[in-house]
Scaffold this motif. Sequence first.
Motif, PDB file in Angstrom:
ATOM      1  N   ARG A 177       0.840  -1.259   0.057  1.00  0.00           N
ATOM      2  CA  ARG A 177      -0.051  -0.013  -0.029  1.00  0.00           C
ATOM      3  C   ARG A 177       0.664   1.273   0.107  1.00  0.00           C
ATOM      4  O   ARG A 177       0.509   2.285  -0.804  1.00  0.00           O
ATOM      5  CB  ARG A 177      -0.871   0.022   1.168  1.00  0.00           C
ATOM      6  N   ASN A 181       0.946   4.367  -2.658  1.00  0.00           N
ATOM      7  CA  ASN A 181       0.607   5.628  -2.192  1.00  0.00           C
ATOM      8  C   ASN A 181       1.751   6.660  -2.282  1.00  0.00           C
ATOM      9  O   ASN A 181       1.809   7.782  -1.861  1.00  0.00           O
ATOM     10  CB  ASN A 181      -0.040   5.731  -0.751  1.00  0.00           C
ATOM     11  N   GLU A 350      -3.499  -6.097  -9.192  1.00  0.00           N
ATOM     12  CA  GLU A 350      -4.143  -4.843  -9.818  1.00  0.00           C
ATOM     13  C   GLU A 350      -5.639  -5.058 -10.226  1.00  0.00           C
ATOM     14  O   GLU A 350      -6.434  -4.158 -10.173  1.00  0.00           O
ATOM     15  CB  GLU A 350      -3.410  -3.865 -10.794  1.00  0.00           C
ATOM     16  N   LYS A 353      -8.591  -3.430  -7.847  1.00  0.00           N
ATOM     17  CA  LYS A 353      -8.326  -2.100  -7.719  1.00  0.00           C
ATOM     18  C   LYS A 353      -9.559  -1.352  -8.321  1.00  0.00           C
ATOM     19  O   LYS A 353      -9.965  -1.670  -9.502  1.00  0.00           O
ATOM     20  CB  LYS A 353      -7.050  -1.798  -7.835  1.00  0.00           C
ATOM     21  N   TYR A 404      -1.708   2.629  -9.672  1.00  0.00           N
ATOM     22  CA  TYR A 404      -1.368   0.958  -9.512  1.00  0.00           C
ATOM     23  C   TYR A 404      -0.579   0.313 -10.461  1.00  0.00           C
ATOM     24  O   TYR A 404      -0.118  -0.597 -10.038  1.00  0.00           O
ATOM     25  CB  TYR A 404      -2.783   0.405  -9.383  1.00  0.00           C
ATOM     26  N   ASP A 477      -9.423  -1.377  -2.664  1.00  0.00           N
ATOM     27  CA  ASP A 477      -8.624  -0.312  -2.123  1.00  0.00           C
ATOM     28  C   ASP A 477      -9.569   0.504  -1.349  1.00  0.00           C
ATOM     29  O   ASP A 477     -10.095   1.610  -1.902  1.00  0.00           O
ATOM     30  CB  ASP A 477      -7.999   0.510  -3.207  1.00  0.00           C
TER      31      ASP A 477
END
Length: 577
Positions: A177, A181, A350, A353, A404, A477
């Motif tokens: 994560r 981010n 991914e 997401k 991502y 997410d």
Amino acid sequence: MPNPSHTSTLHCDLLVIGSGAGGLSAAVTAAKLGLKVILAEKDPQFGGTTAWSGGWMWLPRNPLAVEAGIVEPIDEPLAYLRHELGDRFDEHRARAFLEAAPRMVDFFRSKTALQFIDGNAIPDFHGRTPHASLGGRSLCAAPFDGRRLGARIADLKPLLPETTLWGMGIASGAELRHFFNAMRKPASFWTVTKLVLAHWKDLLVHRRGMRLVNGNALVAALAASALEAGVDIRTRCPARRLLRDGERVTGAVLATPEGAVEVHARCGVLLACGGFPHDDPRKAALLPHAPTGKEHHSAASRGNTGDGLRLGETAGGRVATDGEQAAALAPVSLVPRADGSFAHFPHLIERAKPGLIAVTRRGQRFTNEADSYHDFMQNLLAALPAGEPVQAWLVCDHAFMRHYGLGAAKPAPMPLGPMLANGYLQRGQTLADLAQACGIDGDALQQTVQRYNAQALAGKDDEFAKGETPYNRMQGDTAFAAEKGWPNPCMGPLAKGPFYAVRVVAGSLGTFAGLKTNAHAQVLDARGQPIAGLYAGGNDMNSLMAGHYPSGGITLGPAMTFGWLAAHHAAGQPLPI
Ligand SMILES: Cc1cc2nc3c(=O)[nH]c(=O)nc-3n(C[C@H](O)[C@H](O)[C@H](O)COP(=O)(O)OP(=O)(O)OC[C@H]3O[C@@H](n4cnc5c(N)ncnc54)[C@H](O)[C@@H]3O)c2cc1C
């Protein structure tokens, strides 16, 4: 000078063939029980697919869950398996696995370098199946300091480069994560910067990363424990044939760089060559979507060419052909490499997401993208007309791409140029442009995205119920979706171009169909009787799940557990199961 025509002889108690989790678990356990163990690995480095894996093991009722207060009777996971496996449920083997798994974890925790981190928040794949768990049934290998392997670190298989950042593994969960981010949150940026700087320092000093995570940590910890317990780990030593005395298997012939070596093993041989993900004839026989075998692009280690299954068959073993699926299916993209070959990149992260859809060439969705990789592929196979090439496209917009990444194309600040230039990544300023670049029906794609965007804003996938199981939501997410005001953690609109796509094809994480065994991992003959001196582990053993995929970690959990059981049996200390 080595003389290849010369045959030398070695003696041991147990010969283990293959150095993934299946082989190493048995080797470590047997050595700790006092056996003299030789482990022969075909590749120049040990670890197999296990070294590339997430390192997650499905081990219900494990001690870390119990310590956290998650206590369940054996009947709970047993009932989940019964529902998931249906007619193919083998209660005896399932019970043996579930009884042994917590004891195996205790053994490794207390006697070896392998330590675990909990999966107490990781749900089973199929939350709608009765007795599915919300967490506590899995464990991962704890990070491991590569320096503990000493000079043998050079023999540890590194990660598949395309799945790393400059060769650095990223642990799942909080660490991953932070990477997503890093360009948005100062705390994440700082965490990632520290990790990257430490990795670069390792590269300068050791020429590889030393903070090992996931499957690489699992192999390193097992190998360190094996070496410490006196296991003789030999790389570049493929097993070529089994030695037998009557019906009993007594060893094997290894083709070493110094010539053939006959290894005589008093207590027997354990086959753990990682199944048949790169054995075209066997794939053609067992995977209907791969008529020549070559249509299936497994992400498993390339040395896994079905040797263990063939060796087992020469001694009378039988490969199961009645599983629901013969492989642990996964969508894989083909990443061009400078030498003209292709890396097989498995799409594990991914898809769930918010802001990604998967479509066929008709421009239509065919599945809940947030479901497991295996379910994704099963649904793709079901959606395609017979004879059509097995392929689909993962599609996203620019904001998703930079947040991502898409497969081997990494998020910001990594550049997209090389992946666009080599044709891996397709880009279009509009959806119509993208569709044309991919050979997808453009009108249909635009309609699909329009409909999907409306559903995303409403938070409800009317077609495939995306985001409705605990597993979906964990893979999504939640924090980012909440920031954006999207009600569903797996759904966000594909809003603004440029748009991107990557083509995925049929692949797998490994194979399920293997040698039939009993609960002690002894290989069974045509009459269902154990073949003396012959064991199978890892993916050479027919999967307990009989071709179903009920939860993450269902290959490594049983690989570790049955390796541990096999070693006890070989050492003359069979567990009462
Ligand atoms: C990216 C990725 C992530 C994954 N994550 C997970 C996960 O988190 N949890 C999970 O349960 N599963 C996961 N899997 C699947 C899992 O990694 C494999 O199913 C598992 O590692 C197989 O273990 P194994 O011991 O059977 O084989 P391997 O680990 O592949 O080891 C087999 C070894 O045998 C060697 N060998 C082959 N032939 C011979 C021979 N003739 N003589 C000597 N040696 C030989 C091979 O070279 C290889 O090193 C993942 C797979 C991938 C690709």
